[in-house]
Every structure is written in structure tokens, then in C-alpha cells.
Enzyme design. Structure first.
Site, short mmCIF file in Angstrom:
data_model
loop_
_atom_site.label_atom_id
_atom_site.label_comp_id
_atom_site.label_asym_id
_atom_site.label_seq_id
_atom_site.Cartn_x
_atom_site.Cartn_y
_atom_site.Cartn_z
N VAL A 115 0.92 -1.33 0.03
CA VAL A 115 -0.12 0.00 -0.01
C VAL A 115 0.88 1.50 0.20
O VAL A 115 0.65 2.05 -0.48
CB VAL A 115 -0.91 0.15 1.18
CG1 VAL A 115 -1.76 1.48 1.45
CG2 VAL A 115 -1.95 -0.97 1.06
N CYS A 116 2.00 1.26 0.70
CA CYS A 116 2.69 2.28 0.90
C CYS A 116 3.17 2.89 -0.34
O CYS A 116 3.13 4.20 -0.60
CB CYS A 116 4.06 2.00 1.93
SG CYS A 116 5.02 3.61 2.17
N GLY A 162 -14.11 11.68 8.15
CA GLY A 162 -12.57 11.24 8.93
C GLY A 162 -11.62 12.35 8.81
O GLY A 162 -11.26 12.67 7.50
N LYS A 210 2.23 11.73 -1.37
CA LYS A 210 3.35 12.75 -0.98
C LYS A 210 3.50 13.47 -2.38
O LYS A 210 4.01 14.58 -2.30
CB LYS A 210 4.47 12.24 -0.39
CG LYS A 210 4.36 11.45 1.07
CD LYS A 210 3.03 12.46 1.66
CE LYS A 210 2.78 11.48 2.93
NZ LYS A 210 1.48 10.67 2.82
N HIS A 219 24.11 26.03 11.89
CA HIS A 219 23.30 27.22 11.75
C HIS A 219 23.56 27.97 10.49
O HIS A 219 24.37 27.85 9.78
CB HIS A 219 23.80 28.25 12.86
CG HIS A 219 23.27 29.52 12.71
ND1 HIS A 219 21.96 29.84 13.31
CD2 HIS A 219 23.66 30.66 12.46
CE1 HIS A 219 21.68 31.16 13.07
NE2 HIS A 219 22.81 31.74 12.46
N ALA A 252 4.57 2.86 7.78
CA ALA A 252 5.80 2.25 7.13
C ALA A 252 6.86 2.28 7.87
O ALA A 252 7.73 1.14 7.58
CB ALA A 252 5.83 2.93 5.79
N ASP A 292 1.72 -3.78 9.83
CA ASP A 292 -0.09 -3.25 10.31
C ASP A 292 -0.72 -4.33 11.37
O ASP A 292 -1.31 -4.37 12.12
CB ASP A 292 -0.80 -2.94 9.22
CG ASP A 292 -0.27 -1.73 8.69
OD1 ASP A 292 0.80 -1.06 8.77
OD2 ASP A 292 -0.92 -1.27 7.60
#
Length: 456
Positions: free
Chosen positions: A39-40, A177, A49, A445, A321, A313
Site C-alpha cells: 500500500v505504501c 474522517g 506525497k 546554523h 511504514a 500493520d
């Protein structure tokens, strides 16, 4: 067909286990009935994404004038956005398959069925072939939960799978949802100009994430036009016809204010996912289950059946994942006799909205429920010079949760790129660093990650 280890399920847990097993000299076979990557890679993490990044680029162009850049009338091509998503998925799934093959793993892209165990060997049937293995790793993933809402079978609706394959945008969308999946799709469609309504049963979106930061994210998206209905239960669904004869979905709901309805061109169901425990013969081994029906495992991912492991899962610890990948490593190490143990102390959770929200370790709500004393340190993201340079007119927040002895218990960030910096806090939580110990680390930095240094 005899192998040292069989892996059922080719998602992040399965392909990671296959790679590690093959790399360590085990004769391994990997069964996957749909597509390598699970699925991922195919209909979850990666395609969503990819779409969200296109939406983020569009958002950036719309606000380019804040940075002295002129970019008039930005537009998008949905077909090209979707085509790029498909290309990305194809490239990554192909790469996974090539890597697994490179370790000498046999890949069988057919459905496997566990037949049982005898003589210390586990028997598996697949496409007319019989397999015998000493070890079995079950990584069958999860499916979308479809709640028993009256009328659901009578209307057309999307799950995340269908939402990732659209050819045209709806004008209006209701999402049932407000969890991670719901909010990521709400973000995508909102950026592309769709009128979005999110209906959530709980009193806040993103259950499990830090509540204060979730509320701040919701407020930001409300400004952008998303309508949120919290503490609201969907009681039934039915079809309706719009003014121009188009088919619509009517979502009937109830909340403290009474009953009502919302009408939209499309409906997206995203109320969660549940582990897949049936359909592949696992009952023939009958491993012990938890009260919630997940497969019970120990710290090495061993089930109650000798030689049988479960990851991802299926265990129900964390339907993520990255958790599955680590569980797979632990399981293969256990098979090889290497010392290792799974820890769930610092599992990062990320929502890839714009801005992102990420957390690791305990939330305030979790600590209160456990009765663990803590103190909170909060800083605006504006304390990071790099954040200010890259986020004109935008702010966020960094929150650290410290124990009475100043051990870092949790960290939560709202603001880009929360997903990339949360690992810094994850290491502190996992290693049980105190604020003083973590503060000794030299942060480069200017970086957004310096926000942790400032908080410390």
C-alpha cells in the site's frame, strides 16, 4: 520448494525483511499478490506525497510575491500531476524489486495460502506450487475501514485508492474522517481549489497527534476555506441531484446542534485502516491474538507459533511504514540469532499537510492519561532564523515535554519541514536524553532544526 524463510506481503515490512534475509545468506521467498511495495509505495505514502508536493509548489507560487517574486496567474494541469505520480510510483517499486532480486530472493507475485505446520516446517501453497519453510514472516498490511453507514452501498464514494486515480476535480468534496489520510487529501484538494468539508466524530482532527497543534493546523485550514464539523456523526447517506442535473451525495449527520446534511459532488471515506488477518490461511496456524484482534508478538516480533513472526500493520502497534521497516529488521535479526529488540518509545508521526505537523514520543494527552508528571516548553518557530527566512508571514510552534528529571518524553512541531527535523527529537526520546545532554549537541546554523536547541 524448500526455503529457509518465507515472507507473505511485499510492503515495507516484507521487502525489508526479504532484503535483510537475503543479504545474510538465508534462502528466502517473498509472496506478494498485488504489487511489490504494498500500500505504501502503490496507493499510500509515496503517491500521496507526490501529489501533495505538486500542491505545495502551487501554494508557493501563489504566495511568491511575499518573497519579491512575481508569478502571475499560476495554474496546474491535473493530468500531468497524476502522470508524475504514476511515474514516481513505477520508478520506486521497480527499484525495490531490483534490490530484493539482487540479494537472491525469489519473488512470487501470486497469492500465498498457509496450509499448516508439521515436522518443524511450515507449508505454503501458491499458484499450484507447494513450499516448505523453517521460518515464516507474515506482513499482510491493512485495508481501508468501510463503516456500516446506512445508504453507503447506494452511493458512489472514494477511498484513498480511488482519490489517487482521479481524472478530473470535483467542485465540492466531503471527507468523512479527519485523521491523517483525511487531512492530507483535504490539503491537496483545497490547494487545487476544491470546496472541502471535513466531518469528524471526535472533538479534534488528527487523533493521536498533539491536540494543541492539531487545533492550530485546523484553524489555518479553516482560514483557507475548509469547513470542519467536529463532534459530528454521519448517520446516513443518499444520492441527490444538483441544479444542473449532476449526481451528488447527501451526507446526513447529527451533533450537539441537532441534525443536518451536507451535499457534495464527491465523497471520500477515510475513517481509518484495519490489519488484514484473514484470507491467506493464518487460521491454520492459529497464532495468539490481542483483545483488538491483532497478532500478538514479543519484542523480537515472534508470534505464539514457533518459527512464525509478524510485522507491520498486522501487529496493530503502529500502522506506519517506518515502524514496519524496523519491525522487519528485528524479526530477521531474531531468525539469525542476533541480539535485537523492538522499541516503540520513539515512533514519529507525521502529517504531510502544508504546513506539516510531526510528533514523537508522548503527547500531553498521553502523559495525563498515564499519570506521568511533566512540564512543557513551547517556542514559536520564529525563534529559528532559517524558519523566518523561508516562511514569510507564517508561524508555527515547537513543543517539548520533559519529565521531572528533565528527560525528554516527547516533542511536537507545527511548521515546515517538521517531517525532516522530528528525527532529531526522536533520537533524544529513544536514548532517554535529558535536556542538558541533548543541548550539548552542536546544531548547524542556520537550520530549522535549531528550534530544538532554542527550546532546550
Amino acid at each position: 520448494m524448500k526455503f529457509d524463510i518465507a515472507i507473505i506481503g511485499g510492503g515495507p515490512a516484507g521487502y525489508t525483511a526479504a532484503e535483510r534475509a537475503g543479504a545474510n545468506g538465508l534462502k528466502a521467498v517473498l509472496f506478494e499478490k498485488k504489487a511489490i511495495g504494498g500500500v505504501c509505495l502503490n496507493e499510500g505514502c509515496i503517491p500521496t506525497k507526490t501529489l501533495l508536493y505538486s500542491a505545495k509548489i502551487l501554494d508557493s507560487i501563489k504566495t511568491a510575491s511575499k518573497y519579491g517574486i512575481s508569478a502571475e496567474s499560476p495554474s496546474f494541469d491535473l493530468s500531468k500531476i497524476m502522470s508524475r505520480k504514476d511515474k514516481t510510483v513505477k520508478m520506486l517499486t521497480g527499484g525495490v524489486k531490483m534490490t530484493v532480486n539482487s540479494y537472491g530472493v525469489t519473488i512470487v507475485e501470486k497469492e500465498a495460502v498457509i496450509e499448516g505446520e508439521s515436522g518443524g516446517l511450515i507449508r505454503i501453497a501458491c499458484d499450484g506450487e507447494k513450499y516448505e519453510v523453517k521460518y515464516l514472516l507474515v506482513c499482510t498490511g491493512s485495508d481501508t475501514v468501510i463503516p456500516p453507514i446506512p445508504g453507503l452501498s447506494e452511493v458512489s464514494y472514494w477511498t484513498s485508492r480511488e482519490a489517487l486515480e482521479i481524472k478530473e476535480l470535483p467542485k465540492t468534496l466531503v471527507i468523512i474522517g479527519g485523521g491523517v489520510i483525511g487531512m492530507e487529501f483535504a490539503s491537496f484538494f483545497n490547494s487545487l481549489g476544491v470546496e472541502v468539508t471535513v466531518i469528524e466524530m471526535l472533538d479534534e482532527i488528527l487523533g493521536g497527534m498533539d491536540k494543541e497543534l492539531s487545533a492550530m493546523l485546523r484553524a489555518e485550514y479553516a482560514k483557507r476555506g475548509i469547513k470542519f464539523m467536529l463532534n459530528t456523526k454521519v448517520v446516513s447517506l443518499d444520492g441527490s441531484t444538483g441544479e444542473n442535473g449532476e449526481t451528488q451525495v447527501r451526507v446526513n449527520y447529527e451533533n450537539a446542534e441537532g441534525t443536518g446534511f451536507s451535499v457534495a459532488e464527491k465523497l471520500l471515506m477515510s475513517v481509518g485502516r484495519r490489519p488484514v488477518t484473514k484470507g491467506f490461511g493464518l487460521e491454520n496456524l492459529n497464532p495468539e491474538k490481542t483483545e483488538r484482534g491483532n497478532i500478538r508478538v514479543d519484542g523480537q516480533m515472534r508470534t505464539s507459533v514457533t518459527g512464525v513472526y509478524a510485522c507491520g500493520d498486522l501487529t496493530g502497534f503502529s500502522l506506519l511504514a517506518h515502524t514496519a521497516v524496523r519491525e522487519a529488521e528485528v524479526a530477521v535479526h531474531a531468525v539469525l540469532g542476533k541480539k535485537d529488540c523492538m522499541s516503540y518509545r520513539a515512533i514519529p508521526g507525521v502529517v504531510y499537510t502544508n504546513p506539516e505537523i510531526a510528533g514523537v514520543g508522548d503527547t500531553e494527552e498521553a502523559l495525563q492519561k498515564k499519570g506521568i508528571p511533566y512540564r512543557t516548553v513551547k517556542l514559536p518557530m520564529a525563534y529559528s532564523g532559517r524558519f523566518v527566512a523561508e516562511n514569510e508571514g507564517v508561524n508555527g510552534i515547537c513543543k517539548l515535554l520533559l519529565a521531572e528529571d528533565d528527560t525528554v518524553l516527547g516533542a511536537h512541531v507545527l511548521g515546515n519541514p517538521a517531517s525532516e527535523i522530528i528525527t532529531l527529537a526522536g533520537m533524544a526520546v529513544e536514548l532517554k536524553l535529558t535536556a542538558a545532554e541533548w543541548k550539548k549537541i552542536v546544531f548547524p546554523h542556520p537550520t530549522v532544526g535549531e528550534i530544538f536547541k532554542e527550546a532546550l
